[in-house]
Design an enzyme around this catalytic site. Sequence first.
Site, mmCIF file in Angstrom:
data_model
loop_
_atom_site.group_PDB
_atom_site.id
_atom_site.type_symbol
_atom_site.label_atom_id
_atom_site.label_comp_id
_atom_site.label_asym_id
_atom_site.label_seq_id
_atom_site.Cartn_x
_atom_site.Cartn_y
_atom_site.Cartn_z
ATOM 1 N N ASP A 103 0.855 -1.190 0.000
ATOM 2 C CA ASP A 103 0.000 0.000 0.000
ATOM 3 C C ASP A 103 0.889 1.237 0.000
ATOM 4 O OD1 ASP A 103 -2.317 1.472 -0.091
ATOM 5 O OD2 ASP A 103 -3.115 0.775 1.815
ATOM 6 N N ASP A 104 0.279 2.393 -0.317
ATOM 7 C CA ASP A 104 1.080 3.627 -0.334
ATOM 8 C C ASP A 104 1.466 4.068 1.065
ATOM 9 O OD1 ASP A 104 -1.581 4.265 0.220
ATOM 10 O OD2 ASP A 104 -1.701 5.954 -1.177
ATOM 11 N N ASP A 107 -1.822 4.833 7.979
ATOM 12 C CA ASP A 107 -2.092 6.056 8.756
ATOM 13 C C ASP A 107 -2.620 5.657 10.138
ATOM 14 O OD1 ASP A 107 -3.324 8.384 9.826
ATOM 15 O OD2 ASP A 107 -3.531 9.275 7.851
#
Length: 170
Positions: A103-104, A107
């Site tokens: 994934d980027d 968070d």
Amino acid sequence: MSEPTSPEKIFPVSWDQFHRDARALAWRISGDGPFEAIVCITRGGLVPAAVVSRELGIRLIETICIASRHNYRDQGELMILKQVAKDVVDKAGGKGAGVLVVDDLVDTGKTASVVRDILPDAHFATVYAKPKGRPLVDTFITEVSQDTWIYFPWDMGLAFQPPIAKGPVG
Ligand SMILES: O=P(O)(O)OC[C@H]1O[C@H](OP(=O)(O)OP(=O)(O)O)[C@H](O)[C@@H]1O
Ligand SMILES: [Mg+2]
């Protein structure tokens, strides 16, 4: 429920920087394989997954499609729009061993924890990480503070910058 998210700091990332960071991620995980498949968390994971698959020679790419931010930054209900294909889950004992999840960023960690429930033994890699989500990833490249918002290159465009001498606009 949406969480109040009004990060104070910003971290803009250019295409060039993102490519270098995604390639650095591939380097960092290159000794952790071999990986039979990549599971990419769309949409943000699509770009780093392309770079990692090229660098590590992994040609079997699967997606899990998850959306959680329906109103730009505010996190709402997490929706799984498409599950991981059964043949990929079933690899190496059915718990994701030999699977690389990309994934980027991580968070709050909510997206990552949902994918971990499905593939507990997979190797989880993100380009960026914030402190709350960091314990959920095995490998990442750069950590930013929780109150930083990362601007990815696909969300930005070139814009005129007023000269410094003109002072702040607005
Ligand atoms: O750790 P979390 O708090 O769960 O946040 C991280 C996730 O949020 C973003 O995806 P988003 O749901 O916004 O969808 P997108 O990838 O389509 O932009 C990002 O790409 C991560 O997948
Ligand atoms: Mg995402």
